[in-house]
Design an enzyme around this catalytic site. Structure first.
Site, PDB file in Angstrom:
ATOM      1  N   VAL A  20       0.801  -1.107  -0.010  1.00 27.01           N
ATOM      2  CA  VAL A  20      -0.097  -0.112   0.084  1.00 27.01           C
ATOM      3  C   VAL A  20       0.917   1.400   0.117  1.00 27.01           C
ATOM      4  O   VAL A  20       0.610   2.206  -0.618  1.00 27.01           O
ATOM      5  CB  VAL A  20      -0.930  -0.076   1.287  1.00 27.01           C
ATOM      6  CG1 VAL A  20      -1.605   1.291   1.207  1.00 27.01           C
ATOM      7  CG2 VAL A  20      -2.071  -1.162   0.948  1.00 27.01           C
ATOM      8  N   ALA A  65       1.988   1.728  -3.549  1.00 28.89           N
ATOM      9  CA  ALA A  65       1.081   2.376  -4.323  1.00 28.89           C
ATOM     10  C   ALA A  65       0.628   3.719  -3.929  1.00 28.89           C
ATOM     11  O   ALA A  65       0.513   4.420  -5.010  1.00 28.89           O
ATOM     12  CB  ALA A  65      -0.288   1.381  -3.930  1.00 28.89           C
ATOM     13  N   GLU A  66       0.519   4.228  -2.907  1.00 29.17           N
ATOM     14  CA  GLU A  66       0.188   5.552  -2.391  1.00 29.17           C
ATOM     15  C   GLU A  66       1.362   6.382  -3.052  1.00 29.17           C
ATOM     16  O   GLU A  66       1.128   7.501  -3.395  1.00 29.17           O
ATOM     17  CB  GLU A  66      -0.134   5.766  -1.134  1.00 29.17           C
ATOM     18  CG  GLU A  66      -0.606   7.241  -0.866  1.00 29.17           C
ATOM     19  CD  GLU A  66      -1.216   7.457   0.304  1.00 29.17           C
ATOM     20  OE1 GLU A  66      -1.483   8.655   0.607  1.00 29.17           O
ATOM     21  OE2 GLU A  66      -1.631   6.454   1.043  1.00 29.17           O
ATOM     22  N   THR A  67       2.818   5.921  -3.092  1.00 27.16           N
ATOM     23  CA  THR A  67       3.767   6.829  -3.205  1.00 27.16           C
ATOM     24  C   THR A  67       3.710   6.924  -4.848  1.00 27.16           C
ATOM     25  O   THR A  67       3.910   8.176  -5.184  1.00 27.16           O
ATOM     26  CB  THR A  67       5.025   5.927  -2.803  1.00 27.16           C
ATOM     27  OG1 THR A  67       5.293   5.687  -1.297  1.00 27.16           O
ATOM     28  CG2 THR A  67       6.206   6.508  -3.348  1.00 27.16           C
ATOM     29  N   SER A  93       1.060   9.483  -5.520  1.00 28.26           N
ATOM     30  CA  SER A  93       1.318  10.675  -4.982  1.00 28.26           C
ATOM     31  C   SER A  93       2.256  11.362  -6.185  1.00 28.26           C
ATOM     32  O   SER A  93       2.254  12.621  -6.199  1.00 28.26           O
ATOM     33  CB  SER A  93       1.728  10.665  -3.741  1.00 28.26           C
ATOM     34  OG  SER A  93       0.643  10.089  -2.985  1.00 28.26           O
TER      35      SER A  93
END
Length: 129
Positions: A48, A51-53, A56
């Site tokens: 996760v 994925a968020e990195t 972003s």
């Protein structure tokens, strides 16, 4: 895009940027002692974080960073397959590019192209104060 990742979660997890294009990002992360859970498998939270990195970083590449900031405001993830070692790759694509929000889909795959994690991330775009 020139963003320092020194002393961040990105550096701690060994996340590397492979490619950034408009609305598209590819990043890698090792599956090792930094990213495994106690039973020896890739930690879902590490997937996760990758994925968020990716979402972003992709959002940051689309905004005017002199006047705007972006923040992940929601993420979900379905973990499809376990992994003990090697490398995972996040491929992030923007599916909604609005003035105040973006939505990204992120596939995290292994070296064989097998889907490890399927994620969607909503990113807020705000004016700098």
């Amino acid at each position: 895009m020139n963003i320092s990742t020194e002393h961040t979660l990105i550096a701690a997890l060994g996340i590397e940027t492979v490619r950034i294009e408009k609305g598209f990002v590819v990043m890698t992360m090792p599956v090792d002692e930094r990213t495994r859970q106690p039973f020896g498998y890739l930690h879902g939270g590490a997937s996760v974080a990758l994925a968020e990195t990716a979402a972003s970083v992709g959002a940051a590449a689309l905004i005017n960073m002199e006047t705007e900031l972006c923040f992940g405001i929601e993420i979900n993830a379905n973990h499809m397959k376990s992994k003990r070692d090697g490398m995972v790759t996040a491929t992030a694509k923007v599916v909604h590019y609005g003035k105040s929000t973006m939505v990204w889909t992120i596939d995290v795959t292994d070296e064989e192209g097998d889907l490890i994690c399927l994620s969607r991330c909503t990113v807020a775009v705000v004016k700098k104060k």
